[in-house]
Design a protein around this motif. Structure first.
Motif, PDB file in Angstrom:
ATOM      1  N   THR A 227      30.285  -7.929  48.037  1.00  0.00           N
ATOM      2  CA  THR A 227      29.825  -8.531  46.779  1.00  0.00           C
ATOM      3  C   THR A 227      28.605  -7.758  46.297  1.00  0.00           C
ATOM      4  OG1 THR A 227      30.618 -10.759  47.297  1.00  0.00           O
ATOM      5  CG2 THR A 227      28.867 -10.583  45.676  1.00  0.00           C
ATOM      6  N   LEU A 228      28.628  -7.362  45.052  1.00  0.00           N
ATOM      7  CA  LEU A 228      27.525  -6.650  44.409  1.00  0.00           C
ATOM      8  C   LEU A 228      26.972  -7.539  43.312  1.00  0.00           C
ATOM      9  CD1 LEU A 228      27.493  -2.934  43.266  1.00  0.00           C
ATOM     10  CD2 LEU A 228      26.760  -4.731  41.700  1.00  0.00           C
ATOM     11  N   ILE A 229      25.679  -7.789  43.342  1.00  0.00           N
ATOM     12  CA  ILE A 229      25.053  -8.611  42.309  1.00  0.00           C
ATOM     13  C   ILE A 229      23.938  -7.824  41.640  1.00  0.00           C
ATOM     14  CG2 ILE A 229      23.517  -9.705  44.013  1.00  0.00           C
ATOM     15  CD1 ILE A 229      23.578 -12.201  42.176  1.00  0.00           C
ATOM     16  N   GLN A 230      23.878  -7.914  40.329  1.00  0.00           N
ATOM     17  CA  GLN A 230      22.858  -7.228  39.546  1.00  0.00           C
ATOM     18  C   GLN A 230      21.786  -8.235  39.153  1.00  0.00           C
ATOM     19  OE1 GLN A 230      23.423  -7.474  35.635  1.00  0.00           O
ATOM     20  NE2 GLN A 230      21.436  -6.562  35.184  1.00  0.00           N
ATOM     21  N   THR A 231      20.532  -7.871  39.375  1.00  0.00           N
ATOM     22  CA  THR A 231      19.419  -8.729  38.978  1.00  0.00           C
ATOM     23  C   THR A 231      18.396  -7.901  38.203  1.00  0.00           C
ATOM     24  OG1 THR A 231      18.075  -8.326  40.962  1.00  0.00           O
ATOM     25  CG2 THR A 231      19.718 -10.091  41.096  1.00  0.00           C
ATOM     26  N   SER A 232      17.427  -8.571  37.636  1.00  0.00           N
ATOM     27  CA  SER A 232      16.344  -7.886  36.931  1.00  0.00           C
ATOM     28  C   SER A 232      15.159  -8.831  36.853  1.00  0.00           C
ATOM     29  CB  SER A 232      16.787  -7.473  35.524  1.00  0.00           C
ATOM     30  OG  SER A 232      15.737  -6.800  34.839  1.00  0.00           O
ATOM     31  N   ASP A 233      14.002  -8.275  36.518  1.00  0.00           N
ATOM     32  CA  ASP A 233      12.831  -9.136  36.392  1.00  0.00           C
ATOM     33  C   ASP A 233      12.958 -10.087  35.208  1.00  0.00           C
ATOM     34  OD1 ASP A 233      12.727  -6.929  34.718  1.00  0.00           O
ATOM     35  OD2 ASP A 233      10.784  -6.214  35.419  1.00  0.00           O
ATOM     36  N   PHE A 234      13.458  -9.575  34.080  1.00  0.00           N
ATOM     37  CA  PHE A 234      13.631 -10.406  32.884  1.00  0.00           C
ATOM     38  C   PHE A 234      14.506  -9.669  31.881  1.00  0.00           C
ATOM     39  CE2 PHE A 234       9.151  -8.645  32.752  1.00  0.00           C
ATOM     40  CZ  PHE A 234       9.443  -7.520  32.018  1.00  0.00           C
ATOM     41  N   ALA A 235      14.897 -10.384  30.841  1.00  0.00           N
ATOM     42  CA  ALA A 235      15.661  -9.781  29.753  1.00  0.00           C
ATOM     43  C   ALA A 235      14.696  -9.156  28.740  1.00  0.00           C
ATOM     44  CB  ALA A 235      16.535 -10.834  29.085  1.00  0.00           C
ATOM     45  N   ARG A 236      15.232  -8.775  27.604  1.00  0.00           N
ATOM     46  CA  ARG A 236      14.422  -8.184  26.540  1.00  0.00           C
ATOM     47  C   ARG A 236      14.465  -9.087  25.310  1.00  0.00           C
ATOM     48  NH1 ARG A 236      11.634  -4.325  29.075  1.00  0.00           N
ATOM     49  NH2 ARG A 236      11.094  -3.500  27.010  1.00  0.00           N
ATOM     50  N   THR A 237      13.464  -8.932  24.437  1.00  0.00           N
ATOM     51  CA  THR A 237      13.441  -9.730  23.213  1.00  0.00           C
ATOM     52  C   THR A 237      14.675  -9.439  22.358  1.00  0.00           C
ATOM     53  OG1 THR A 237      12.106  -7.997  22.161  1.00  0.00           O
ATOM     54  CG2 THR A 237      10.936  -9.877  23.120  1.00  0.00           C
ATOM     55  N   LEU A 238      15.214 -10.467  21.745  1.00  0.00           N
ATOM     56  CA  LEU A 238      16.362 -10.278  20.859  1.00  0.00           C
ATOM     57  C   LEU A 238      15.938  -9.650  19.541  1.00  0.00           C
ATOM     58  CD1 LEU A 238      18.268 -13.648  21.449  1.00  0.00           C
ATOM     59  CD2 LEU A 238      18.639 -11.425  22.533  1.00  0.00           C
ATOM     60  N   ASN A 239      14.707  -9.877  19.141  1.00  0.00           N
ATOM     61  CA  ASN A 239      14.181  -9.251  17.927  1.00  0.00           C
ATOM     62  C   ASN A 239      13.492  -7.941  18.295  1.00  0.00           C
ATOM     63  OD1 ASN A 239      15.022 -11.537  16.624  1.00  0.00           O
ATOM     64  ND2 ASN A 239      12.989 -12.452  16.449  1.00  0.00           N
ATOM     65  N   PRO A 240      13.776  -6.853  17.598  1.00  0.00           N
ATOM     66  CA  PRO A 240      13.193  -5.550  17.954  1.00  0.00           C
ATOM     67  C   PRO A 240      11.723  -5.465  17.587  1.00  0.00           C
ATOM     68  CG  PRO A 240      14.471  -5.376  15.935  1.00  0.00           C
ATOM     69  CD  PRO A 240      14.693  -6.772  16.446  1.00  0.00           C
ATOM     70  N   ASN A 241      11.069  -4.466  18.170  1.00  0.00           N
ATOM     71  CA  ASN A 241       9.695  -4.171  17.775  1.00  0.00           C
ATOM     72  C   ASN A 241       9.689  -3.064  16.725  1.00  0.00           C
ATOM     73  OD1 ASN A 241      10.048  -1.696  19.150  1.00  0.00           O
ATOM     74  ND2 ASN A 241       9.186  -2.511  21.048  1.00  0.00           N
ATOM     75  N   ASP A 276      14.091 -18.923  16.301  1.00  0.00           N
ATOM     76  CA  ASP A 276      12.837 -19.456  16.834  1.00  0.00           C
ATOM     77  C   ASP A 276      12.792 -20.969  16.810  1.00  0.00           C
ATOM     78  OD1 ASP A 276      11.951 -16.942  17.385  1.00  0.00           O
ATOM     79  OD2 ASP A 276      10.530 -16.809  15.717  1.00  0.00           O
ATOM     80  N   ASP A 277      13.671 -21.597  16.033  1.00  0.00           N
ATOM     81  CA  ASP A 277      13.718 -23.057  15.983  1.00  0.00           C
ATOM     82  C   ASP A 277      14.582 -23.648  17.093  1.00  0.00           C
ATOM     83  OD1 ASP A 277      12.117 -23.146  13.696  1.00  0.00           O
ATOM     84  OD2 ASP A 277      13.843 -22.914  12.359  1.00  0.00           O
ATOM     85  N   GLY A 278      15.314 -22.810  17.816  1.00  0.00           N
ATOM     86  CA  GLY A 278      16.178 -23.303  18.881  1.00  0.00           C
ATOM     87  C   GLY A 278      15.387 -23.930  20.020  1.00  0.00           C
ATOM     88  N   PRO A 279      15.969 -24.883  20.731  1.00  0.00           N
ATOM     89  CA  PRO A 279      15.237 -25.604  21.795  1.00  0.00           C
ATOM     90  C   PRO A 279      14.844 -24.730  22.976  1.00  0.00           C
ATOM     91  CG  PRO A 279      17.576 -26.161  21.842  1.00  0.00           C
ATOM     92  CD  PRO A 279      17.357 -25.376  20.590  1.00  0.00           C
ATOM     93  N   LEU A 280      15.497 -23.567  23.149  1.00  0.00           N
ATOM     94  CA  LEU A 280      15.189 -22.686  24.272  1.00  0.00           C
ATOM     95  C   LEU A 280      14.489 -21.405  23.843  1.00  0.00           C
ATOM     96  CD1 LEU A 280      18.573 -22.954  26.240  1.00  0.00           C
ATOM     97  CD2 LEU A 280      16.433 -24.158  26.735  1.00  0.00           C
ATOM     98  N   ALA A 281      14.249 -21.256  22.548  1.00  0.00           N
ATOM     99  CA  ALA A 281      13.738 -19.989  22.024  1.00  0.00           C
ATOM    100  C   ALA A 281      12.224 -19.999  21.896  1.00  0.00           C
ATOM    101  CB  ALA A 281      14.376 -19.694  20.674  1.00  0.00           C
ATOM    102  N   LEU A 282      11.612 -18.991  22.516  1.00  0.00           N
ATOM    103  CA  LEU A 282      10.199 -18.747  22.312  1.00  0.00           C
ATOM    104  C   LEU A 282      10.064 -17.677  21.230  1.00  0.00           C
ATOM    105  CD1 LEU A 282       9.147 -18.706  26.094  1.00  0.00           C
ATOM    106  CD2 LEU A 282       9.141 -20.639  24.494  1.00  0.00           C
ATOM    107  N   SER A 283       8.938 -17.071  21.084  1.00  0.00           N
ATOM    108  CA  SER A 283       8.748 -16.115  19.998  1.00  0.00           C
ATOM    109  C   SER A 283       9.611 -14.869  20.164  1.00  0.00           C
ATOM    110  CB  SER A 283       7.272 -15.699  19.930  1.00  0.00           C
ATOM    111  OG  SER A 283       6.872 -15.059  21.125  1.00  0.00           O
ATOM    112  N   ARG A 284      10.101 -14.346  19.046  1.00  0.00           N
ATOM    113  CA  ARG A 284      10.841 -13.083  18.972  1.00  0.00           C
ATOM    114  C   ARG A 284      12.103 -13.063  19.841  1.00  0.00           C
ATOM    115  NH1 ARG A 284       7.880  -8.276  20.485  1.00  0.00           N
ATOM    116  NH2 ARG A 284       9.790  -7.325  19.684  1.00  0.00           N
ATOM    117  N   GLY A 285      12.713 -14.210  20.036  1.00  0.00           N
ATOM    118  CA  GLY A 285      13.975 -14.234  20.762  1.00  0.00           C
ATOM    119  C   GLY A 285      13.830 -14.173  22.264  1.00  0.00           C
TER     120      GLY A 285
END
Length: 307
Positions: A227-241, A276-285
């Motif tokens: 079994t191979l599992i991929q992990t990471s520290d975190f995702a990236r913002t959905l809104n670009p910089n 940004d109005d979503g219940p799980l969304a913080l700033s910039r996605g």
């Protein structure tokens, strides 16, 4: 292959009003979130240990012989409790690093066998660990010498890494291993600029390496046991910089694959509202995760027979 939706480091379920105060891990920081992804111990119940190390502690107590390898670096993910299991071996992505002892090898053996009434336990322990390490290195070097894979791997960092993992798996019978754990990394995903170009190049190389790895496991007739599992520290913002890139976020989407994995499905829940109005969304996605890593690794533990 299956996917985990909106997964990440969590101390407990949180929402937009309390995530900062109820999350023990410092968010959006590489070092803190990488460490916790490997440890999965937000309350420091087993300080200094990793999720795979604690699993192998249990398997070792149940009588399994464990092989534990990290490629090119130390990883806390493989560390168990003191006395619970052997320390993992760090190997080079191109194989076992050569130890240049020259004419000191015979002297080391003689020094190791010298004991006096006032010899300290720490010196004896260190000497034993050194000799065991040299012996293991010699064994692996001998077994890997001339051992090639049946499938060609791409000539890139992750390709070299997974090729070495494949060769180590091929030596499992000689090593007497019942269970092997491996930790590997790849890099280049901190895409603060030019994210589209970077990901196109990275995904192509990773896809080729994983395909070769899965084909090699099938050729060795062990794919159903891998079994191979991929992990990471975190995702990236959905809104670009402003530099056509993305910045540090939180909940992301990850994958797991193997011959026994029930693929073709997405586990967890993808956010229904990513504004940004979503219940799980913080700033910039930045999404608050709803699937914690301990749930993901709980499935692997069950597959290994850990209750």
């Amino acid at each position: 292959m299956l996917f985990f939706a909106n997964t990440g480091v969590m101390s407990q379920p949180v929402d937009k009003s309390n995530y900062y105060s109820l999350t023990n891990t410092q968010l959006f920081a590489h070092n803190h979130m990488q460490r916790e992804t490997k440890r999965i111990d937000p309350y420091d119940v087993s300080s200094g240990t990793g999720v795979l190390g604690r699993m192998t502690d249990i398997l070792g107590k149940e009588g399994s012989n464990i092989g534990s390898f990290s490629v090119d670096r130390f990883s806390v993910a493989l560390i168990g409790k003191p006395g619970g299991s052997d320390a993992p071996m760090i190997v080079d992505r191109r194989g076992v690093p050569q130890v240049y002892l020259d004419d000191t090898r015979a002297s080391l053996s003689k020094l190791h066998n010298i004991t006096s009434p006032d010899t300290g336990i720490f010196a004896e322990t260190w000497s034993s660990a050194l000799m065991d390490s040299i012996g293991t290195n010699d064994l692996l070097s001998s077994e890997l010498e001339g051992l090639t894979t049946q499938v060609e791997f791409p000539s890139n960092y992750i390709g070299d890494t997974l090729e070495t993992v494949s060769r180590l798996i091929a030596t499992r019978d000689v090593r007497g291993a019942d269970v092997d754990t491996f930790y590997v990394e790849t890099f280049g995903f901190d895409t603060h600029s030019d994210v589209e170009e970077a990901l196109n190049n990275l995904f192509s190389g990773i896809n080729d390496a994983i395909f070769s790895f899965s084909e090699e496991m099938k050729a060795l007739d062990v794919w159903n046991n891998v079994t191979l599992i991929q992990t990471s520290d975190f995702a990236r913002t959905l809104n670009p910089n402003g530099g056509d890139g993305t910045d540090h976020a939180w909940g992301g989407n990850y994958f797991m694959m193997g011959g026994s994995v029930r693929g073709g499905q997405i586990l967890g829940e993808y956010p229904e509202d990513i504004t940004d109005d979503g219940p799980l969304a913080l700033s910039r996605g930045r999404m608050i995760p709803t699937t914690p890593w301990d749930t993901v690794f709980g499935g692997i533990a069950s597959w290994l027979g850990i209750g």
